[in-house]
Design an enzyme around this catalytic site. Structure first.
Site, mmCIF file in Angstrom:
data_model
loop_
_atom_site.group_PDB
_atom_site.id
_atom_site.type_symbol
_atom_site.label_atom_id
_atom_site.label_comp_id
_atom_site.label_asym_id
_atom_site.label_seq_id
_atom_site.Cartn_x
_atom_site.Cartn_y
_atom_site.Cartn_z
ATOM 1 N N SER A 100 0.639 -1.120 -0.532
ATOM 2 C CA SER A 100 0.014 0.159 0.163
ATOM 3 C C SER A 100 0.551 1.367 0.058
ATOM 4 C CB SER A 100 -1.043 -0.454 1.379
ATOM 5 O OG SER A 100 0.062 0.193 2.285
ATOM 6 N N GLU A 125 1.245 -0.545 14.523
ATOM 7 C CA GLU A 125 2.292 1.023 14.750
ATOM 8 C C GLU A 125 2.429 2.280 15.718
ATOM 9 O OE1 GLU A 125 -0.634 0.404 14.088
ATOM 10 O OE2 GLU A 125 -0.454 -0.128 11.997
ATOM 11 N N PHE A 159 -3.679 5.211 9.809
ATOM 12 C CA PHE A 159 -3.421 3.855 10.987
ATOM 13 C C PHE A 159 -2.050 4.486 11.677
ATOM 14 C CE2 PHE A 159 -5.228 1.203 8.237
ATOM 15 C CZ PHE A 159 -6.285 1.133 9.151
ATOM 16 N N ARG A 182 -2.570 8.707 -2.676
ATOM 17 C CA ARG A 182 -2.843 7.353 -3.788
ATOM 18 C C ARG A 182 -3.845 8.205 -5.202
ATOM 19 N NH1 ARG A 182 -4.935 2.401 -2.445
ATOM 20 N NH2 ARG A 182 -3.927 2.065 -0.846
#
Lengths: 304, 352
Positions: B74, B95, B120, B204
């Site tokens: 990703s 994370e 996140f 993106r």
């Protein structure tokens, strides 16, 4: 008695690092006495500042002293040396004992301790890496030090460097999930250059760790996470020296040392008392605690 | 640096959906009055510029490492992993550990580029970002992938509309929202050279190139992309091209709209905002995030403090319903026509 700490109360003197090859008994005796001096000085800091975390300070002092006195490859003139060992104090609230330890080994001028918790002092309630020489991580919120130490150890691995990383966490702090994330990483990357020391005093802010959120079986949990686990009396300088000072590393596994300690050790009215997490000794208590520490002086024949 | 992965054809909405015609197109609002320039523009996924730049930088500087939370795909970091397999640290889906470890890597002399989905990375590791990155001034770079509503139909759990407001509140942290591949590459290059903590959004959602190829990033410095003295449009990220298209529409109506490209949300180019307030008398902000505390909040604070004029703040100001990224930006008033309308309304209010 003056209401603020004055230079008359700066009783600490610089502790020399024992020379390489010094007899073990001499090294241990020196560490024991330095730890006693650190406690005396820290007691004065907290008393006169009217704040601090003396219970946790005193449970951690012996580990701190052994690390700085005989284990860590660090020195005041090498705080930026990329090849120095790294030490991360994850339980940042015991900053008082940490500052005194750093002063004992020459990272800070002893006189600077008089500014502890005063306005604009760089010696605040939690250590700041940008302001205090020798401090590797600004800590305070719990569960931060272990992931940082894993990153430090991984950096050493990427550099193919022999430098070691040590982190001291509280035991209550192990309730933070970030520690277990980090332990998975340490094990996954096979970081045998990392030593986690848990100050296992069994108490957190409001109650025992077991009553708050049971950590047991801590050793088994660490083992299950891929660590080589040892347990040690966290006030026994000889045992700590033998364990932490050993450069033998379990192949591919990080080390997890459970240092069994007592909050407030060795003061009679503080030891194992949850109230002394951040209680401040009044004048009478200060005098009593001093007398108890004085009675442990080598000339008095005592031992911590 | 030539951006990778160009797509020819209309600017469209949706993550990775450009170029696939769909019946009953949702992009009618966007394309309705778009000039051919925008309809025919190539569009880019800024992650391509991100990884291409990072690989180039890492070839020159062995200190650079990537740190990911299982987010190689990703983050489009496959090329980085191929080039530097030992320098891509995967911490798993964790994370807090990711940012903490990055702080430790920085303490060990590395320059970590921490890359994970913005939602996140920022929400899950907020205290690590505050303490281990910003307060500690560690030299680490936080790269928030697919921010805003880029995840479209995946919904508000995966949207990251709050990150700009949260991170703008942190002292010492530079917050960057690039608008196109050129600016993304420039921001990453600047971040690598800067000694300190940085957050960069990397989207993106396909966008056209709006900055010239030699565009550089300077913190606290805005760029004027379109001149005008009647109203100012302040924007960044995936919304900037829409603001530019809005300014062109307004120009056709005889309204001069200045467009300020404001990638640096913190520090803000206060001087450019105040000058715009003084010279144009009204501002519209448009961003792919919550405007309260975000770019809109930052601009409003500067205007109120130095030269009060009307400010209209457009942004995704609620948990969004289901829809693609482009659809949602339109819905929240940030189609070119929506931005133009906000500007017209503001001018009408000022004149009435």
């Amino acid at each position: 008695m003056p209401s603020t700490l004055s230079h008359a109360h700066l009783t600490l003197t610089r502790a020399p690092r024992p020379p390489a090859g010094a007899p073990r008994d001499e090294v241990v005796a020196q560490l024991r006495e330095t730890a006693r001096q650190i406690r005396l000085q820290d007691l004065a800091l907290v008393h006169f500042a009217g704040a601090g975390h003396i219970g946790g300070d005193f449970s951690a002092v012996d580990v701190l002293t052994v690390l700085y006195g005989a284990v860590l490859d660090v020195a005041p003139d090498r705080v930026d040396d990329p090849e120095r060992d790294r030490f991360v104090l994850s339980k940042g609230h015991v900053a008082g004992s940490y500052y005194v330890t750093l002063a004992a080994y020459g990272f800070l001028p002893v006189e600077q301790l008089a500014t502890f918790l005063k306005p604009l002092s760089t010696l605040g309630g939690h250590p700041n890496r940008l302001h205090v020489p020798g401090v590797e991580a600004s800590t305070g919120p719990l569960g931060h030090g272990l992931p940082i130490a894993v990153g430090q150890a991984l950096a050493a691995r990427l550099d193919s460097s022999p430098r070691q990383t040590y982190v001291l966490t509280g035991d209550g702090e192990m309730q933070e999930g970030s520690n277990w994330e980090a332990m998975m990483s340490a094990s996954h990357y096979g970081l045998d250059n990392l030593t986690v020391v848990v100050d296992r005093n069994g108490l957190q802010q409001g109650a025992s760790t077991e009553a708050s959120m049971d950590l047991a079986p801590l050793a088994d949990k660490a083992r299950a996470f891929g660590f080589a686990v040892s347990e040690v009396d966290g006030h026994d300088h000889g045992a700590l020296l033998d364990l932490l000072g050993s450069r033998e590393r379990p192949g591919g596994r990080p080390r997890f040392v459970i240092a069994h300690t007592h909050k407030g050790h060795p003061i009679s009215f503080m030891s194992d008392q949850v109230a002394w997490h951040h209680k401040v000794p009044d004048a009478d208590q200060y005098a009593t605690a001093r007398a108890e520490l004085d009675a442990l002086a080598p000339a008095a024949g005592g031992a911590l | 640096m030539a951006p990778q992965g160009p797509r020819r054809g209309p600017v469209r909405d949706g993550a990775g959906r450009a170029g696939r015609p769909r019946p009953g197109s949702r992009r009618c609002a966007v394309t309705q009055r778009l000039a051919p320039r925008w309809l025919e523009a190539e569009t880019f996924d800024c992650r391509d510029a991100f990884v291409e730049t990072l690989v180039a930088l890492a070839s020159e500087d062995p200190r650079i490492v990537g740190v990911v939370n299982d987010s190689v795909g990703s983050s489009k970091l496959d090329a980085f992993r191929t080039a530097f397999p030992d320098r891509l640290v995967n911490v798993g889906i964790a994370e807090q550990d990711m940012v903490g470890m990055a702080a430790g890597l920085a303490g060990g002399g590395r320059i970590p580029f921490v890359s994970g989905a913005a939602c996140f990375l920022t929400a899950r590791a907020m205290e690590q970002i505050k303490v281990d990155a910003a307060y500690s001034r560690n030299n680490l770079k936080l790269c928030g992938m697919s921010p805003g509503v880029a995840y479209g139909e995946l919904g508000p759990t995966h949207h990251s509309i709050e990150d700009v407001a949260w991170l703008r509140a942190l002292d010492q942290l530079v917050v960057v929202v690039p608008a196109d591949p050129v600016e993304t590459a420039a921001a990453i290059r600047w971040a690598a050279a800067y000694e300190g903590p940085v957050f960069v959004r990397v989207s993106r959602t396909p966008v056209p190139q709006v900055h010239p190829a030699d565009h550089t990033f300077t913190p606290g410095r805005a760029t004027v992309l379109h001149e005008g003295d009647d109203v100012t449009l302040v924007s960044n990220g995936t919304v900037l091209w829409r603001a530019l298209a809005a300014a062109e529409q307004l120009a056709a109506e005889g309204i001069g709209a200045r467009v300020l490209s404001m990638a640096s949300v913190s520090p803000l180019d206060t001087a450019a905002v105040v000058q715009a307030a003084r010279e144009t008398g009204a501002l519209v902000t448009a961003e792919e995030s919550v405007p309260r505390g975000g770019l809109g909040g930052a601009v409003a604070e500067a205007v109120v403090a130095h030269h009060p004029v009307p400010v209209r703040m457009l942004g995704v100001d609620a948990f969004a319903p289901t829809g693609s990224a482009g659809y949602l930006l339109d819905r929240y008033g940030m189609s070119p026509e929506g931005i133009a309308r906000a500007a017209r309304e503001l001018l009408h209010r000022r004149r009435s």
